[in-house]
Design a protein around this motif. Structure first.
Motif, PDB file in Angstrom:
ATOM      1  N   GLU A  28      35.387   5.662 -53.880  1.00 31.65           N
ATOM      2  CA  GLU A  28      36.182   4.437 -53.886  1.00 31.65           C
ATOM      3  C   GLU A  28      35.315   3.253 -54.275  1.00 31.65           C
ATOM      4  OE1 GLU A  28      39.473   3.470 -53.290  1.00 31.65           O
ATOM      5  OE2 GLU A  28      40.047   5.564 -53.215  1.00 31.65           O
ATOM      6  N   GLU A  29      34.104   3.214 -53.745  1.00 28.16           N
ATOM      7  CA  GLU A  29      33.194   2.099 -54.030  1.00 28.16           C
ATOM      8  C   GLU A  29      32.899   2.010 -55.529  1.00 28.16           C
ATOM      9  OE1 GLU A  29      28.638   0.764 -53.027  1.00 28.16           O
ATOM     10  OE2 GLU A  29      29.741   1.871 -51.497  1.00 28.16           O
ATOM     11  N   GLU A  30      32.642   3.162 -56.160  1.00 30.89           N
ATOM     12  CA  GLU A  30      32.381   3.165 -57.596  1.00 30.89           C
ATOM     13  C   GLU A  30      33.628   2.751 -58.384  1.00 30.89           C
ATOM     14  OE1 GLU A  30      30.809   6.898 -58.889  1.00 30.89           O
ATOM     15  OE2 GLU A  30      28.882   6.569 -57.894  1.00 30.89           O
ATOM     16  N   ALA A  31      34.785   3.183 -57.923  1.00 34.67           N
ATOM     17  CA  ALA A  31      36.034   2.811 -58.598  1.00 34.67           C
ATOM     18  C   ALA A  31      36.253   1.305 -58.515  1.00 34.67           C
ATOM     19  CB  ALA A  31      37.209   3.566 -57.993  1.00 34.67           C
ATOM     20  N   VAL A  32      36.006   0.732 -57.339  1.00 39.93           N
ATOM     21  CA  VAL A  32      36.157  -0.719 -57.169  1.00 39.93           C
ATOM     22  C   VAL A  32      35.134  -1.443 -58.045  1.00 39.93           C
ATOM     23  CG1 VAL A  32      35.960  -2.645 -55.545  1.00 39.93           C
ATOM     24  CG2 VAL A  32      37.200  -0.573 -54.877  1.00 39.93           C
ATOM     25  N   GLU A  33      33.904  -0.967 -58.069  1.00 40.20           N
ATOM     26  CA  GLU A  33      32.867  -1.586 -58.908  1.00 40.20           C
ATOM     27  C   GLU A  33      33.254  -1.501 -60.380  1.00 40.20           C
ATOM     28  OE1 GLU A  33      29.171   0.309 -57.870  1.00 40.20           O
ATOM     29  OE2 GLU A  33      29.128  -0.624 -55.891  1.00 40.20           O
ATOM     30  N   GLY A  34      33.819  -0.374 -60.798  1.00 40.06           N
ATOM     31  CA  GLY A  34      34.279  -0.226 -62.176  1.00 40.06           C
ATOM     32  C   GLY A  34      35.405  -1.184 -62.493  1.00 40.06           C
ATOM     33  N   PHE A  35      36.313  -1.356 -61.537  1.00 41.75           N
ATOM     34  CA  PHE A  35      37.423  -2.289 -61.736  1.00 41.75           C
ATOM     35  C   PHE A  35      36.907  -3.715 -61.842  1.00 41.75           C
ATOM     36  CE2 PHE A  35      41.127  -4.792 -60.263  1.00 41.75           C
ATOM     37  CZ  PHE A  35      42.029  -4.403 -61.243  1.00 41.75           C
ATOM     38  N   ILE A  36      35.943  -4.066 -61.004  1.00 41.35           N
ATOM     39  CA  ILE A  36      35.344  -5.406 -61.070  1.00 41.35           C
ATOM     40  C   ILE A  36      34.731  -5.633 -62.452  1.00 41.35           C
ATOM     41  CG2 ILE A  36      33.455  -6.860 -60.204  1.00 41.35           C
ATOM     42  CD1 ILE A  36      34.039  -5.637 -57.392  1.00 41.35           C
ATOM     43  N   SER A  37      33.992  -4.653 -62.931  1.00 42.13           N
ATOM     44  CA  SER A  37      33.387  -4.767 -64.260  1.00 42.13           C
ATOM     45  C   SER A  37      34.461  -4.919 -65.339  1.00 42.13           C
ATOM     46  CB  SER A  37      32.518  -3.538 -64.533  1.00 42.13           C
ATOM     47  OG  SER A  37      31.960  -3.601 -65.814  1.00 42.13           O
ATOM     48  N   ASP A  78      42.459 -17.901 -65.363  1.00 41.44           N
ATOM     49  CA  ASP A  78      42.286 -18.443 -64.006  1.00 41.44           C
ATOM     50  C   ASP A  78      42.602 -17.385 -62.953  1.00 41.44           C
ATOM     51  OD1 ASP A  78      41.561 -20.915 -65.013  1.00 41.44           O
ATOM     52  OD2 ASP A  78      43.532 -21.836 -64.685  1.00 41.44           O
ATOM     53  N   MET A  79      43.658 -16.619 -63.181  1.00 40.08           N
ATOM     54  CA  MET A  79      44.025 -15.568 -62.228  1.00 40.08           C
ATOM     55  C   MET A  79      42.963 -14.480 -62.181  1.00 40.08           C
ATOM     56  SD  MET A  79      48.093 -15.214 -62.593  1.00 40.08           S
ATOM     57  CE  MET A  79      49.092 -16.675 -62.616  1.00 40.08           C
ATOM     58  N   PHE A  80      42.445 -14.092 -63.359  1.00 40.83           N
ATOM     59  CA  PHE A  80      41.347 -13.118 -63.380  1.00 40.83           C
ATOM     60  C   PHE A  80      40.174 -13.624 -62.550  1.00 40.83           C
ATOM     61  CE2 PHE A  80      42.285 -11.058 -67.822  1.00 40.83           C
ATOM     62  CZ  PHE A  80      43.217 -10.229 -67.244  1.00 40.83           C
ATOM     63  N   GLU A  81      39.825 -14.886 -62.749  1.00 39.36           N
ATOM     64  CA  GLU A  81      38.689 -15.461 -62.022  1.00 39.36           C
ATOM     65  C   GLU A  81      38.954 -15.476 -60.515  1.00 39.36           C
ATOM     66  OE1 GLU A  81      38.233 -19.139 -64.169  1.00 39.36           O
ATOM     67  OE2 GLU A  81      36.928 -18.194 -65.672  1.00 39.36           O
ATOM     68  N   ASN A  82      40.186 -15.790 -60.116  1.00 36.01           N
ATOM     69  CA  ASN A  82      40.538 -15.776 -58.689  1.00 36.01           C
ATOM     70  C   ASN A  82      40.485 -14.360 -58.124  1.00 36.01           C
ATOM     71  OD1 ASN A  82      40.928 -18.558 -58.597  1.00 36.01           O
ATOM     72  ND2 ASN A  82      43.093 -18.395 -59.080  1.00 36.01           N
ATOM     73  N   VAL A  83      40.941 -13.390 -58.915  1.00 35.13           N
ATOM     74  CA  VAL A  83      40.896 -11.990 -58.483  1.00 35.13           C
ATOM     75  C   VAL A  83      39.447 -11.557 -58.289  1.00 35.13           C
ATOM     76  CG1 VAL A  83      41.285  -9.621 -59.293  1.00 35.13           C
ATOM     77  CG2 VAL A  83      43.144 -11.283 -59.377  1.00 35.13           C
ATOM     78  N   LEU A  84      38.574 -11.982 -59.186  1.00 37.83           N
ATOM     79  CA  LEU A  84      37.154 -11.605 -59.066  1.00 37.83           C
ATOM     80  C   LEU A  84      36.549 -12.093 -57.748  1.00 37.83           C
ATOM     81  CD1 LEU A  84      35.927 -12.111 -62.719  1.00 37.83           C
ATOM     82  CD2 LEU A  84      35.966  -9.959 -61.433  1.00 37.83           C
ATOM     83  N   VAL A  85      36.966 -13.259 -57.302  1.00 37.33           N
ATOM     84  CA  VAL A  85      36.470 -13.784 -56.021  1.00 37.33           C
ATOM     85  C   VAL A  85      36.887 -12.873 -54.876  1.00 37.33           C
ATOM     86  CG1 VAL A  85      36.660 -15.693 -54.382  1.00 37.33           C
ATOM     87  CG2 VAL A  85      36.369 -16.176 -56.816  1.00 37.33           C
ATOM     88  N   VAL A  86      38.135 -12.424 -54.894  1.00 38.35           N
ATOM     89  CA  VAL A  86      38.685 -11.607 -53.811  1.00 38.35           C
ATOM     90  C   VAL A  86      38.207 -10.159 -53.901  1.00 38.35           C
ATOM     91  CG1 VAL A  86      40.827 -10.811 -52.732  1.00 38.35           C
ATOM     92  CG2 VAL A  86      40.695 -13.118 -53.658  1.00 38.35           C
ATOM     93  N   LEU A  87      37.919  -9.685 -55.106  1.00 36.95           N
ATOM     94  CA  LEU A  87      37.537  -8.281 -55.275  1.00 36.95           C
ATOM     95  C   LEU A  87      36.329  -7.883 -54.441  1.00 36.95           C
ATOM     96  CD1 LEU A  87      38.124  -7.516 -59.052  1.00 36.95           C
ATOM     97  CD2 LEU A  87      39.172  -6.371 -57.090  1.00 36.95           C
ATOM     98  N   GLY A  88      35.463  -8.811 -54.166  1.00 37.25           N
ATOM     99  CA  GLY A  88      34.293  -8.500 -53.348  1.00 37.25           C
ATOM    100  C   GLY A  88      34.637  -8.150 -51.915  1.00 37.25           C
ATOM    101  N   THR A  89      35.897  -8.374 -51.524  1.00 40.92           N
ATOM    102  CA  THR A  89      36.289  -8.127 -50.132  1.00 40.92           C
ATOM    103  C   THR A  89      37.135  -6.871 -49.962  1.00 40.92           C
ATOM    104  OG1 THR A  89      38.329  -9.435 -50.274  1.00 40.92           O
ATOM    105  CG2 THR A  89      36.293 -10.617 -49.702  1.00 40.92           C
ATOM    106  N   VAL A  90      37.488  -6.192 -51.060  1.00 40.37           N
ATOM    107  CA  VAL A  90      38.344  -5.006 -50.937  1.00 40.37           C
ATOM    108  C   VAL A  90      37.508  -3.734 -50.860  1.00 40.37           C
ATOM    109  CG1 VAL A  90      40.276  -6.103 -52.124  1.00 40.37           C
ATOM    110  CG2 VAL A  90      38.682  -4.705 -53.418  1.00 40.37           C
ATOM    111  N   ASP A  91      38.086  -2.728 -50.203  1.00 37.75           N
ATOM    112  CA  ASP A  91      37.373  -1.464 -50.004  1.00 37.75           C
ATOM    113  C   ASP A  91      37.914  -0.316 -50.833  1.00 37.75           C
ATOM    114  OD1 ASP A  91      35.642  -2.560 -48.044  1.00 37.75           O
ATOM    115  OD2 ASP A  91      37.211  -2.330 -46.538  1.00 37.75           O
ATOM    116  N   THR A  92      39.167  -0.445 -51.315  1.00 39.28           N
ATOM    117  CA  THR A  92      39.766   0.677 -52.039  1.00 39.28           C
ATOM    118  C   THR A  92      40.202   0.240 -53.429  1.00 39.28           C
ATOM    119  OG1 THR A  92      42.041   0.279 -51.326  1.00 39.28           O
ATOM    120  CG2 THR A  92      40.639   1.640 -49.869  1.00 39.28           C
ATOM    121  N   PHE A  93      40.246   1.218 -54.323  1.00 41.43           N
ATOM    122  CA  PHE A  93      40.699   0.972 -55.687  1.00 41.43           C
ATOM    123  C   PHE A  93      42.152   0.500 -55.672  1.00 41.43           C
ATOM    124  CE2 PHE A  93      42.448   2.461 -59.771  1.00 41.43           C
ATOM    125  CZ  PHE A  93      41.639   1.742 -60.618  1.00 41.43           C
TER     126      PHE A  93
END
Length: 135
Positions: A28-37, A78-93
């Protein structure tokens, strides 16, 4: 036409990156990291595309549609940028991808697509061949 080719190439590169990163995810962590990228790269590509649109000298008959496309595109960025801020707090893809499913993103995306199609229609009416890959 060059702008459409650039946008198509960027989209293909992002799709390829997404497939590689998500398919290679073993946790899950790798999937979230991939999504962030993926979102980081999408943000960069969308920003570049919208900036390119904004730099064009649109004829008067296309000015409103161009303004609509640029405004909606900036809203998406702007929405992408806001999502990037929140993505650091999620645990699942699943939680990560859910951040992109809100009505605000859908509305901005729909407005961007509508303006894009309108630009293509205006170009066609003026015998200009262009495919902005709106769909």
């Amino acid at each position: 036409e060059v702008l459409a080719q650039d946008w198509e190439a960027a989209g293909e590169a992002l799709d390829e990156q997404a497939s590689e990163e998500f398919d290679a995810s073993e946790s899950e962590e790798e999937a979230v990291e991939g999504f962030i990228s993926f979102i980081e790269n999408s943000t960069t590509e969308m920003t570049d595309f919208v900036d390119s649109l904004d730099d064009l000298n649109a004829p008067a008959e296309a000015a409103d549609a161009m303004d609509d496309a640029v405004a909606a595109g900036r809203e998406i960025v702007d929405m992408f940028e806001n999502v990037l801020v929140v993505l650091g707090t999620v645990d699942t893809f699943e939680d990560a991808t859910a951040l992109m499913e809100g009505p605000g993103f859908t509305d901005a995306s729909d407005r961007f697509t509508d303006a894009c199609f309108e630009l293509e229609d205006i170009a066609e009416e003026n015998s200009i061949t262009v495919d902005l890959l709106c769909g």
